[in-house]
Write an enzyme that holds these catalytic residues in place. Sequence first.
Site, short mmCIF file in Angstrom:
data_model
loop_
_atom_site.label_atom_id
_atom_site.label_comp_id
_atom_site.label_asym_id
_atom_site.label_seq_id
_atom_site.Cartn_x
_atom_site.Cartn_y
_atom_site.Cartn_z
N LYS A 127 12.62 6.72 7.22
CA LYS A 127 11.64 5.64 7.11
C LYS A 127 10.40 6.07 7.86
O LYS A 127 10.48 6.89 8.80
CB LYS A 127 12.18 4.35 7.73
CG LYS A 127 11.52 3.10 7.17
CD LYS A 127 12.09 2.74 5.82
CE LYS A 127 11.54 1.45 5.30
NZ LYS A 127 12.26 1.05 4.08
P1 NAD Z 1 5.37 -6.44 -0.19
O1 NAD Z 1 4.36 -6.03 0.82
O2 NAD Z 1 5.09 -6.19 -1.63
O3 NAD Z 1 5.67 -8.01 -0.03
C1 NAD Z 1 6.08 -8.59 1.17
C2 NAD Z 1 6.06 -10.10 0.99
O4 NAD Z 1 6.59 -10.71 2.17
C3 NAD Z 1 4.67 -10.67 0.80
O5 NAD Z 1 4.74 -11.75 -0.14
C4 NAD Z 1 4.32 -11.20 2.19
O6 NAD Z 1 3.36 -12.25 2.17
C5 NAD Z 1 5.67 -11.69 2.65
N1 NAD Z 1 5.78 -11.77 4.11
C6 NAD Z 1 5.47 -10.82 5.02
N2 NAD Z 1 5.70 -11.28 6.26
C7 NAD Z 1 6.18 -12.52 6.13
C8 NAD Z 1 6.62 -13.52 7.04
N3 NAD Z 1 6.58 -13.29 8.36
N4 NAD Z 1 7.05 -14.70 6.54
C9 NAD Z 1 7.08 -14.92 5.21
N5 NAD Z 1 6.70 -14.04 4.31
C10 NAD Z 1 6.24 -12.85 4.76
O7 NAD Z 1 6.73 -5.76 0.26
P2 NAD Z 1 8.01 -5.46 -0.62
O8 NAD Z 1 7.92 -4.08 -1.11
O9 NAD Z 1 8.24 -6.59 -1.59
O10 NAD Z 1 9.14 -5.47 0.52
C11 NAD Z 1 9.74 -6.67 1.00
C12 NAD Z 1 11.00 -6.32 1.74
O11 NAD Z 1 11.88 -5.61 0.87
C13 NAD Z 1 10.83 -5.41 2.97
O12 NAD Z 1 11.81 -5.75 3.92
C14 NAD Z 1 11.12 -4.03 2.41
O13 NAD Z 1 11.54 -3.13 3.42
C15 NAD Z 1 12.24 -4.36 1.47
N6 NAD Z 1 12.47 -3.39 0.40
C16 NAD Z 1 11.47 -3.04 -0.45
C17 NAD Z 1 11.75 -2.12 -1.46
C18 NAD Z 1 10.71 -1.74 -2.50
O14 NAD Z 1 11.06 -1.01 -3.44
N7 NAD Z 1 9.47 -2.20 -2.40
C19 NAD Z 1 13.01 -1.55 -1.58
C20 NAD Z 1 14.02 -1.95 -0.70
C21 NAD Z 1 13.71 -2.88 0.29
#
Ligand code: NAD
Length: 431
Positions: free
Chosen positions: A120
Amino acid sequence: MTTLPQIAPLADGTVPPHGSTYYSALRQFDQAAAFLGLDPGTRAFLRHPRRELTVNFPVLMDDGSLRMFTGIRVHHSTIRGPSKGGIRFHPQVDLNDVRALAMWMTWKCAVVNIPYGGAKGGVVVDPALLSERELCALTRRYTTEMMLMFGPESDIPAPDVNTNPQVMAWIMDTYSMQKGYSVPAVVTGKPLEVGGSLGRLEATGRGVTCCILEALRARKQRVQDTTVAVQGFGNVGSVAAALLAERGAKIVAVADISGGVTRATGLDIPALKAYARAHGQRVAGFPGGDALTNAELLAFDADVLVLAAMENQVHDANAQAVRARIIAEGANGPTTPDADVILEENDCLVIPDILCNAGGVTVSYFEWVQGLQAHFWSEEEINHRLERIMTDAYAEVMDEARRRRIAPRMAAQTLAINRVAAAAKLRGIYP
Ligand code: NAD
C-alpha cells in the site's frame, strides 16, 4: 464497553495504539494466528512488513513556490508473488495506517487466491486543493522516488482513495519514461487507452454486490425486498449502490464526507450520481431525498449496510446502534475489533473487507495479465471470471466459518494466513 487485550510489540518495540487501524490489523492477525496454532517464527515473519520507503519531495506550485510532500510505500509481503496495492492521496496518510492496509492486501490476495503479496502507498496531501498540473507533478515525482519499489515484476500499484485512472496513467508514463520503453503492467486501474482493463472501474463495487447477493441468497431473502444504506459514494460505494438498485434493491440512504440523503421509497441512484458529479463528488443537498448525517446512516434501519468510505467507521461507541442485519465491508478496515465483538453478539453478519472488496484487486490482476500478454479480454469474460472468483471465495469463507464455528472475518483471515504460511514454508528462509 468490551476491552480487548493488548497486542504484542513489533520488532522495533513499538505497539500501535488501541483503536488505530494498525492495531486492528495486528489484533486480527494475532487472533487468527493463535487459532491456527501458527509457530512463533512464522507468526513473527508474517506479522511484520517486509520493507518500507518514506520519501520527502518538492513540488513546484502554480504560484512559483516550492512545497514539500511526504510519500510512503510499504511492501507487507512478497511471499506469494509481486506485491500489489493501491495508492491514496489523503491528508491523514500515516505510516502505521499504510502498514495495516498493506497487510490486509496480502490476506486479500490470498483469500481470492491470486498470486500476489500485499502493498500500500500514499501521499500526505488533499488533492482537492491542488491544480491538475500540481497533481500531475506530485504524482510524477512520487513515482520517480518510488522507482526502487514499483515494477511489473516486483510491486504493482493501483487506485485507492482520491486517486483515479488519470493518476495511474501518469504513474505508467513516468515509470516508462525512466525505463525508456512503455511498461503498462507496472500499474493497474489505468484508462483503457493505455492498457487498462474493461470492467476495472466497477470491479470493487461489482464484487461487493456479488457478496451481498450471495448473503441474501443464503438467507432466502429476495433482492427486491431488500433495503440498503451506503456510506461512501466514490468508486466503490456508488457502483455497489447502482448495481444493487439495478437488481431491484431499494437504496434508502447514502452518505459521504459531505453528509447524506435518505428516501424511504428508494433513492434514484443515476440521478444521485449525476448530482454528485456536478457538485464536487458530494451527495449533500441532493433534491431527491431528505438530509441525514453519517451517524444516522450507520444506525439506519436497512437490511444491508455497505461501508465504502474509510477505516474505523463502526467502533465500540456506535456498533450497538447498528440495525442492519448484514454489513458489507467495501472499505478496508471500516469495523474495529471491538465493534466486531458487539456485532457478532447482535447476530449481524459482517462480510469482511478482505473478501468483500477483493473484486478490485482481482480485476487488477486480470489487467496485469492482459498487459503482460498484450492480449485483451471482453468485458463479458472479465465480469464472468470476476463473479466466479468472488462467489467461490464467498462460499469457501462461509463454509470455513460454519465448519470451524468462527466469524467470517476470522475464517477469511485463517484461510489467507494459512495460504501465505504454506508458501513461506515451501520457499524456506533465505539464505
Ligand atoms: P473514493 O475516494 O472514490 O470514495 C471515497 C468515498 O468515501 C467518498 O464518497 C467520500 O466522500 C467518502 N468519505 C471519505 N471520508 C469519509 C468520512 N469520514 N465519512 C463519510 N464518508 C467519507 O474511494 P474508493 O476508491 O471508493 O475507496 C473507498 C474505500 O474502499 C477505501 O477504504 C478503499 O481503501 C477501499 N477500496 C477501494 C478499492 C478500489 O478499487 N477503489 C478496492 C478495495 C478497497
